[in-house]
Motif scaffolding. Structure first.
Motif, PDB file in Angstrom:
ATOM      1  N   LYS A   9       0.733  -1.152  -0.004  1.00 17.03           N
ATOM      2  CA  LYS A   9      -0.161  -0.035   0.027  1.00 17.03           C
ATOM      3  C   LYS A   9       0.782   1.345  -0.097  1.00 17.03           C
ATOM      4  N   SER A  55      -9.232  -1.219   3.254  1.00 18.42           N
ATOM      5  CA  SER A  55      -8.320  -0.157   2.443  1.00 18.42           C
ATOM      6  C   SER A  55      -7.910  -1.204   1.506  1.00 18.42           C
ATOM      7  N   ARG A  56      -8.228  -0.722   0.063  1.00 19.48           N
ATOM      8  CA  ARG A  56      -7.636  -1.367  -1.126  1.00 19.48           C
ATOM      9  C   ARG A  56      -6.285  -1.523  -1.185  1.00 19.48           C
ATOM     10  N   TRP A  70     -10.536  -8.586  -2.816  1.00 18.58           N
ATOM     11  CA  TRP A  70     -10.221  -7.166  -3.306  1.00 18.58           C
ATOM     12  C   TRP A  70     -10.586  -7.501  -4.637  1.00 18.58           C
ATOM     13  N   ASP A  74     -18.527  -4.222  -5.093  1.00 21.34           N
ATOM     14  CA  ASP A  74     -18.660  -3.437  -3.825  1.00 21.34           C
ATOM     15  C   ASP A  74     -19.512  -4.046  -2.752  1.00 21.34           C
TER      16      ASP A  74
ATOM     17  N   ARG B 389     -14.931   6.071  -1.176  1.00 20.95           N
ATOM     18  CA  ARG B 389     -13.950   5.912  -0.643  1.00 20.95           C
ATOM     19  C   ARG B 389     -13.758   4.597   0.310  1.00 20.95           C
ATOM     20  N   ASP B 390     -12.325   4.246   0.305  1.00 19.54           N
ATOM     21  CA  ASP B 390     -12.017   3.058   1.288  1.00 19.54           C
ATOM     22  C   ASP B 390     -12.541   3.373   2.767  1.00 19.54           C
ATOM     23  N   TYR B 392     -11.356   2.673   5.506  1.00 21.85           N
ATOM     24  CA  TYR B 392     -10.129   3.155   6.344  1.00 21.85           C
ATOM     25  C   TYR B 392      -9.794   4.539   6.089  1.00 21.85           C
TER      26      TYR B 392
END
Ligand SMILES: Nc1ncnc2c1ncn2[C@@H]1O[C@H](COP(=O)(O)OP(=O)(O)O)[C@@H](O)[C@H]1O
Ligand SMILES: [Mg+2]
Lengths: 222, 399
Positions: A9, A55-56, A70, A74, B389-390, B392
């Protein structure tokens, strides 16, 4: 079974590209208690967020029970967060306008096809097990920080997740409360068989885990 | 979902002052728009005065008759001039679909109203009339017969009660609704036979009460015929008449008012546009302020549609309540100023009639619906962007 493959990330900031996690490989068998340790800023929270579907990743994959999370849509990813994962944050995370019982029931109510009465009975049972049976109708502001964290754990457990992710759940609490909370998490791991991934900088706590993962500068330390 | 809906409600309650200001602003905006639109339509409708409103396209009257078309009185003034009752029928004009004859007598000392009040007694042929009976608001449950009278809205007497005209007893058969047409409002309507029977009691017998005579006709054009064609056909076939069309009447004032109303309409559009901008700016700020909470919801498995839905519901509740308040306020203001408004308009020659109830309700619903839609649109975009948005990033206060 949880597997990370070369998961990374990076954040674009004013100072340029910041790499928080740089290509981590990690396997956690189902039911195991795993501790993640490392200095502040080493990328522990970022890794947890990528595992939990929050978090992607910029690169790499996270696979849970054979599903590349991932790669999900959605809505499927929302369902994954809702049903498979229980997430306990580093800070207070309850919704202040909802009663404790509503906070705990919320993830189940968000999901599909669960009766409200059964859900609320479960939520009350969880709060009772965590010693908060007298506060079902109270609001978060009316209880202590340690009690709030216990409510957050109850919320994380309401949908019977297969993975419990706890990111420094006790860092802002006193020692006695920390011990109580850790007992709860470990009991869930032991009795229900829920996979537990715990971020901590308390080495004594980490020592009780079946697997210790040490991270520095976004990478594994051998 | 009940919990998300109650979250939306509680969020409004958490920021009382801000919610109140938002609701107030929307109330003012939608109140102005509702009031403006209702008044505008009422005035515009009221301008289409006279027999056109009654359902006729034109009127045929004796050539010398005064046809007062500047004021509210948009019918033939009672005169001694008369027409033969069969002039139009004999002419067989293709451009005329229907023609309703009327006998109008203006009398004094009739026993109705105050002593010197001039009262219009209007004779109609119930079989051919199409401008009076459609306006009957209430009537006895039987046919109109000799001795029956119909009262304009400006006269008050209970249905079925006795009414003495020149000492003769009549029965109040029906009452007309409010039309805004002067003679309609104050007139007393009856069949030709009933009116003729009164002739003997009058000081002198009016010429129009002779058999086979009428004061004029209200005319409905045949489908496809134009007013110009009909006017030409009537004037060339029948001697000694004049043709009055409704449209010409107040066209000057109407045009001026139409321009003014267009201006008001443009202002109302701007008002709604600025309301929409305001709501979306406000909700961008609200979403930003609450992104941590939205991120938390997303983290525990809320779908994007649920997050957007919660914010939209919150906005729609606020702006919808604002819309309801605004319409309520608008109604109160219109009630409060009704008297002076009607007085003013009637002074400049516009008989004022409120918009009918169904259309007023439709306007109210439209104003409230628009306010709610503005809330929905204003909240939708920022909420939709945040939901992308994420979780996180939102929880960490970014996004
Ligand atoms: N959204 C972000 N934008 C920029 N930098 C970030 C962001 N999130 C985390 N970081 C950076 O990534 C690194 C790792 O952060 P984090 O995962 O929170 O570490 P830890 O939890 O181990 O303390 C830190 O240097 C942090 O400043
Ligand atoms: Mg951290």
């Amino acid at each position: 079974m949880l597997a990370c493959r070369q998961v990374s990330k990076s954040y674009r900031t004013e100072r340029g590209l910041v790499t928080a996690v740089a290509g981590i490989d990690l396997d956690v068998p189902a039911g195991r208690f795993t501790a993640i340790i490392g200095r502040s800023g080493s990328g522990k929270s970022t890794l947890m967020a990528m595992i939990g579907g929050l978090s992607r990743p910029s690169a790499g994959s996270v696979t849970v029970d054979g599903t590349d999370i991932w790669g999900l849509s959605d809505n499927a990813l929302a369902a994954f967060r809702n049903e498979k994962v229980g997430y306990v944050f580093q800070f207070a995370s309850l919704l202040p306008t909802l009663r404790l019982i509503d906070n705990v029931a919320l993830p189940a109510m968000l999901g599909r096809g669960q009766g409200a009465s059964g859900t609320y009975a479960r939520a009350a049972g969880l709060l009772e097990r965590l010693g908060l049976g007298a506060y079902l109708d109270a609001y978060p502001a009316e209880i202590s920080a340690g009690e709030q964290r216990r409510v957050a754990i109850a919320r994380a457990l309401i949908n019977d997740p297969s993975i419990l992710l706890a990111d420094e759940p006790t860092s802002d609490l006193d020692e006695q409360t920390e011990i109580e909370i850790m007992d709860v998490l470990r009991a869930v791991n032991r009795e229900v068989g829920t996979t537990l991934v715990l971020v901590t900088h308390n080495l004594a706590l980490a020592g009780q885990a079946q697997q210790i993962v040490h991270i520095a500068n976004g990478a594994l330390v051998a | 979902m009940r919990l998300l809906a109650s979250l939306a409600l509680q969020n409004l309650g958490r920021r009382r002052a801000r919610s109140f200001l938002l609701i107030a602003a929307v109330a003012i905006g939608s109140g102005v728009v509702f009031t403006g639109a209702t008044l505008m339509r009422s005035i515009d409708d009221s301008m289409a005065v006279g027999f056109t409103r009654l359902g006729a396209d034109m009127m045929v009257a004796p050539e010398g008759a005064l046809t007062n078309i500047t004021a509210a009185l948009l019918t033939v003034e009672p005169t001694d001039l008369v027409l033969d009752a069969d002039v139009l029928a004999k002419a067989r004009l293709a451009s005329i679909a229907r023609a309703a004859p009327q006998k109008i007598v203006r009398v004094e000392h009739s026993g109705i109203g105050s002593h010197h009040e001039l009262v219009d007694l209007i004779g109609i042929d119930p079989a051919r009339d199409f401008t009076i009976q459609p306006w009957l608001r209430e009537k006895l449950n039987r046919e109109l017969r000799a001795g029956d009278v119909i009262l304009g809205v400006g006269r008050d007497a209970p249905l079925g009660s006795q009414l003495l005209i020149f000492g003769k007893s009549h029965v109040v058969y029906g009452k007309l609704g409010r039309t805004g047409v002067g003679t309609h409002e104050r007139g007393i309507f009856m069949s030709f036979a009933t009116l003729d029977a009164l002739a003997a009691s009058m000081p002198q017998r009016p010429a129009v009460l002779a058999p086979g005579k009428v004061s004029g006709f209200l005319v409905e054009l045949a489908p496809g015929a134009t007013a110009l064609q009909a006017r030409f056909a009537i004037l060339s076939a029948v001697r000694g008449v004049k043709v009055v069309t409704g449209e010409s009447s107040l066209s000057g004032i109407r045009q001026g008012l139409a321009a003014l109303l267009k201006g008001i309409l443009a202002l109302m559009m701007l008002m709604f546009a600025s309301m929409a901008v305001m709501v979306s700016v406000l909700f961008s700020a609200i979403v930003t302020e609450r992104r941590g909470e939205l991120g938390m919801l997303k983290a525990i498995g809320a779908r994007r549609s649920q997050i957007v839905g919660m914010m939209v519901v919150e906005a729609v509740i606020a702006t919808g309540v604002g819309g309801v308040l605004g319409v309520t306020l608008g109604i109160l203001v219109m009630r409060f100023y009704e008297r002076s408004l009607v007085y003013y308009l009637e002074n400049i020659g516009v008989p004022f009639v409120w918009l009918d109830l169904p259309r007023t309700v439709a306007f109210a619903a439209a104003a409230i619906g628009l306010a709610a839609a503005i809330g929905a649109l204003g909240a939708f975009y920022p909420a939709w962007r945040a939901s992308r948005r994420d979780a996180y990033d939102l929880v960490r206060g970014e996004g």
